[in-house]
Design a protein around this motif. Structure first.
Motif, PDB file in Angstrom:
ATOM      1  N   THR A  28      12.022 -29.586 -40.289  1.00 50.01           N
ATOM      2  CA  THR A  28      10.770 -29.488 -41.030  1.00 50.01           C
ATOM      3  C   THR A  28       9.932 -28.286 -40.606  1.00 50.01           C
ATOM      4  O   THR A  28       9.469 -27.499 -41.448  1.00 50.01           O
ATOM      5  CB  THR A  28       9.953 -30.781 -40.873  1.00 50.01           C
ATOM      6  OG1 THR A  28      10.752 -31.888 -41.303  1.00 50.01           O
ATOM      7  CG2 THR A  28       8.683 -30.724 -41.692  1.00 50.01           C
ATOM      8  N   SER A  29       9.732 -28.127 -39.323  1.00 41.48           N
ATOM      9  CA  SER A  29       8.871 -27.032 -38.844  1.00 41.48           C
ATOM     10  C   SER A  29       9.441 -25.676 -39.196  1.00 41.48           C
ATOM     11  O   SER A  29       8.714 -24.781 -39.650  1.00 41.48           O
ATOM     12  CB  SER A  29       8.682 -27.149 -37.326  1.00 41.48           C
ATOM     13  OG  SER A  29       8.028 -28.357 -36.996  1.00 41.48           O
ATOM     14  N   ARG A  83       4.357 -18.618 -47.499  1.00 40.92           N
ATOM     15  CA  ARG A  83       5.036 -19.601 -46.649  1.00 40.92           C
ATOM     16  C   ARG A  83       5.714 -20.642 -47.543  1.00 40.92           C
ATOM     17  O   ARG A  83       5.223 -20.960 -48.624  1.00 40.92           O
ATOM     18  CB  ARG A  83       4.030 -20.304 -45.729  1.00 40.92           C
ATOM     19  CG  ARG A  83       3.735 -19.575 -44.439  1.00 40.92           C
ATOM     20  CD  ARG A  83       2.682 -20.338 -43.645  1.00 40.92           C
ATOM     21  NE  ARG A  83       3.031 -21.725 -43.434  1.00 40.92           N
ATOM     22  CZ  ARG A  83       3.296 -22.272 -42.240  1.00 40.92           C
ATOM     23  NH1 ARG A  83       3.298 -21.525 -41.155  1.00 40.92           N
ATOM     24  NH2 ARG A  83       3.558 -23.551 -42.128  1.00 40.92           N
ATOM     25  N   GLU A 109       9.170 -25.161 -43.133  1.00 41.03           N
ATOM     26  CA  GLU A 109       7.807 -24.968 -43.629  1.00 41.03           C
ATOM     27  C   GLU A 109       7.219 -23.632 -43.186  1.00 41.03           C
ATOM     28  O   GLU A 109       6.368 -23.066 -43.883  1.00 41.03           O
ATOM     29  CB  GLU A 109       6.920 -26.128 -43.173  1.00 41.03           C
ATOM     30  CG  GLU A 109       7.301 -27.442 -43.846  1.00 41.03           C
ATOM     31  CD  GLU A 109       6.238 -28.512 -43.721  1.00 41.03           C
ATOM     32  OE1 GLU A 109       5.442 -28.437 -42.759  1.00 41.03           O
ATOM     33  OE2 GLU A 109       6.210 -29.405 -44.589  1.00 41.03           O
ATOM     34  N   ARG A 128       9.890 -34.128 -48.428  1.00 38.14           N
ATOM     35  CA  ARG A 128       8.444 -34.336 -48.534  1.00 38.14           C
ATOM     36  C   ARG A 128       8.100 -34.878 -49.911  1.00 38.14           C
ATOM     37  O   ARG A 128       8.768 -34.577 -50.901  1.00 38.14           O
ATOM     38  CB  ARG A 128       7.679 -33.022 -48.314  1.00 38.14           C
ATOM     39  CG  ARG A 128       7.594 -32.582 -46.867  1.00 38.14           C
ATOM     40  CD  ARG A 128       6.514 -31.531 -46.695  1.00 38.14           C
ATOM     41  NE  ARG A 128       5.172 -32.070 -46.915  1.00 38.14           N
ATOM     42  CZ  ARG A 128       4.051 -31.341 -46.878  1.00 38.14           C
ATOM     43  NH1 ARG A 128       4.137 -30.039 -46.650  1.00 38.14           N
ATOM     44  NH2 ARG A 128       2.888 -31.879 -47.085  1.00 38.14           N
ATOM     45  N   ASP A 148       5.973 -23.920 -47.295  1.00 36.41           N
ATOM     46  CA  ASP A 148       5.191 -25.119 -47.599  1.00 36.41           C
ATOM     47  C   ASP A 148       4.055 -24.815 -48.567  1.00 36.41           C
ATOM     48  O   ASP A 148       3.775 -25.610 -49.474  1.00 36.41           O
ATOM     49  CB  ASP A 148       4.668 -25.779 -46.317  1.00 36.41           C
ATOM     50  CG  ASP A 148       3.886 -24.844 -45.417  1.00 36.41           C
ATOM     51  OD1 ASP A 148       3.871 -23.613 -45.672  1.00 36.41           O
ATOM     52  OD2 ASP A 148       3.282 -25.335 -44.430  1.00 36.41           O
ATOM     53  N   GLU A 149       3.403 -23.677 -48.428  1.00 37.11           N
ATOM     54  CA  GLU A 149       2.323 -23.318 -49.347  1.00 37.11           C
ATOM     55  C   GLU A 149       2.855 -23.114 -50.763  1.00 37.11           C
ATOM     56  O   GLU A 149       2.193 -23.454 -51.741  1.00 37.11           O
ATOM     57  CB  GLU A 149       1.623 -22.046 -48.864  1.00 37.11           C
ATOM     58  CG  GLU A 149       0.874 -22.232 -47.545  1.00 37.11           C
ATOM     59  CD  GLU A 149       0.369 -20.923 -46.980  1.00 37.11           C
ATOM     60  OE1 GLU A 149       0.815 -19.856 -47.467  1.00 37.11           O
ATOM     61  OE2 GLU A 149      -0.448 -20.958 -46.044  1.00 37.11           O
ATOM     62  N   TYR A 175      15.202 -31.546 -44.833  1.00 39.96           N
ATOM     63  CA  TYR A 175      13.791 -31.449 -45.210  1.00 39.96           C
ATOM     64  C   TYR A 175      13.518 -32.442 -46.331  1.00 39.96           C
ATOM     65  O   TYR A 175      14.316 -32.566 -47.270  1.00 39.96           O
ATOM     66  CB  TYR A 175      13.469 -30.033 -45.689  1.00 39.96           C
ATOM     67  CG  TYR A 175      12.001 -29.768 -45.944  1.00 39.96           C
ATOM     68  CD1 TYR A 175      11.096 -29.681 -44.888  1.00 39.96           C
ATOM     69  CD2 TYR A 175      11.521 -29.582 -47.237  1.00 39.96           C
ATOM     70  CE1 TYR A 175       9.748 -29.421 -45.121  1.00 39.96           C
ATOM     71  CE2 TYR A 175      10.179 -29.315 -47.480  1.00 39.96           C
ATOM     72  CZ  TYR A 175       9.295 -29.246 -46.414  1.00 39.96           C
ATOM     73  OH  TYR A 175       7.971 -28.987 -46.636  1.00 39.96           O
TER      74      TYR A 175
END
Length: 411
Positions: free
Chosen positions: A81-82, A98, A85, A123, A100-101, A121
């Protein structure tokens, strides 16, 4: 059909494409009328669509796709995940973003990324939950096209035969002399338009006939999907150009159902949902005669969509069993396809990128996507509720985003 209340959840990060339209999501008062009804057609408007796409069976008629009696198949998890993202990429306009953005800027409702068959991943945003089916829209076409291609491989269908050979009802229509393969690859000459921004486009007449759009008082047009298909006339020559039209998928699937004696929903259950060990039942929108909408009607949970993607990445093999002929997948991935599109081709209702990842895609309006990249052993399943009814919406962000993710996982 009931009247439902919309309960909006803020999820935009301030970079929506039109701040005048979506400013209320960043603190301004929400619209006064929050009721969602099918009859008023407001279920399609933003932000109500964020709720609607995860609750379609509460708004219109559907048929269930049973997952079967067995235990669901298991996905191992190796979350990154880290790393994912924090991934930075440059979009097609030269903007640095990015990972995630970018999900917020493309109105994502949920995303699952598989690498070598493991979840790296996952979400969910807004209304979507792991076991809640979401509208796939035209991603549905790729399910239908894969089944049709499998039946061609097995000799159940002959893609060189005309549509009227299988469906006498379509003699004297646009499809009388079209071959099944031309329909599968969207190479038909039809007097039919599919422009979602145009209220007079034929796609809306088709939708009203199917019951997927409200009918005004006094409506006396076609009452079912099959009624509508029999009104479509020919324009031009078949086999010469690519013209992406949902009605072709409905004709293709009508042929499948006629020959096999099973509806599209039944074929999904028998050939995919039960053998894949899906976690959740899916469902498909149906017209007033109970005919499933194979061009855009499937609603499934996100991980089950990812299962289909993994099946295609593995050339039709799931847990050691060949569910889809390998030649069908290879034909989509590697063939010299006659249906040429911008930066790629189209085959058996799949978009073929021919990019460095060897990616194929299933795509749907409002941002639905199943991205399969064999050369980096990656599958990305994403649901979204973008305000615009287009499959290409967000591509300036999403296409570079997928390439960057594939390169990272490959490395």
């Amino acid at each position: 059909m009931g009247v439902l209340e919309f309960h909006g959840q803020q999820y935009l990060d301030g970079h929506a494409s039109d701040p005048r339209e979506f400013g209320w999501m960043r603190g301004a008062p929400p619209p006064v009328d929050k009721r969602i009804t099918f009859e008023s057609d407001c279920f399609r408007s933003f932000p109500r669509i964020r709720w609607s796409l995860s609750h379609m069976r509460e708004l219109t008629a559907t048929v269930n796709v049973w997952r079967g009696p067995g235990a669901p198949s298991h996905f191992e998890r190796h979350l990154r995940t880290s790393d994912i993202e924090a991934l930075v990429f440059t979009d097609s306009n030269g903007c640095r973003r990015r990972f995630d953005e970018a999900l917020f800027d493309t109105y994502a409702d949920g995303i699952v990324v598989l690498h070598r068959g493991r979840i790296v991943y996952e979400r969910y945003f807004g209304e979507l939950e792991p076991h809640l089916p979401h509208a796939c829209h035209s991603v549905t076409k790729s399910y239908a096209g894969t089944l049709a291609a499998a039946f061609v491989h097995e000799g159940v269908l002959d893609d060189s035969k005309s549509i009227s050979h299988y469906l006498p009802e379509l003699r004297s229509t646009a499809w009388e002399d079209a071959t099944l393969r031309q329909v599968m690859d969207m190479q038909t000459g039809l007097a039919h338009t599919e422009t979602y921004a145009d209220e007079k486009s034929d796609i809306w007449a088709y939708s009203r006939a199917c019951g997927f759009r409200p009918r005004l008082a006094g409506y006396d047009g076609p009452q079912t999907m099959c009624d509508y298909l029999q009104t479509v006339c020919k324009e031009g020559r078949h086999g010469e150009t690519f013209d992406y039209l949902t009605v072709n998928t409905e004709v293709m699937t009508w042929v499948m159902s006629r020959v096999t004696g099973h509806s599209f929903a039944q074929l999904l259950q028998e050939r995919l949902w039960a053998p894949l060990g899906c976690e959740d039942d899916a469902y498909v929108l149906v017209d007033s005669a109970g005919m499933p909408m194979a061009g855009a009607g499937l609603c499934t949970s996100l991980r089950d969509l990812a299962r289909f993607g993994e099946l295609m990445r593995c050339e039709g093999v799931w847990n050691g069993k060949q569910l889809i002929p390998a030649s069908v997948v290879q034909d989509v991935q590697n063939g010299d396809h006659p249906a040429k599109v911008s930066n790629g081709s189209y085959r058996s209702q799949w978009w073929v990128t021919h990019n460095e990842l060897g990616a194929i895609e299933a795509r749907g309006i409002h941002g639905q996507r199943l991205y399969i990249a064999p050369k980096t052993e990656m599958v990305v399943a994403r649901f979204a509720s973008h305000p615009l009814a287009s499959a290409e919406v967000g591509d300036i962000i999403t296409m570079p985003q997928m390439l960057a993710l594939g390169r990272m996982l490959r490395g």
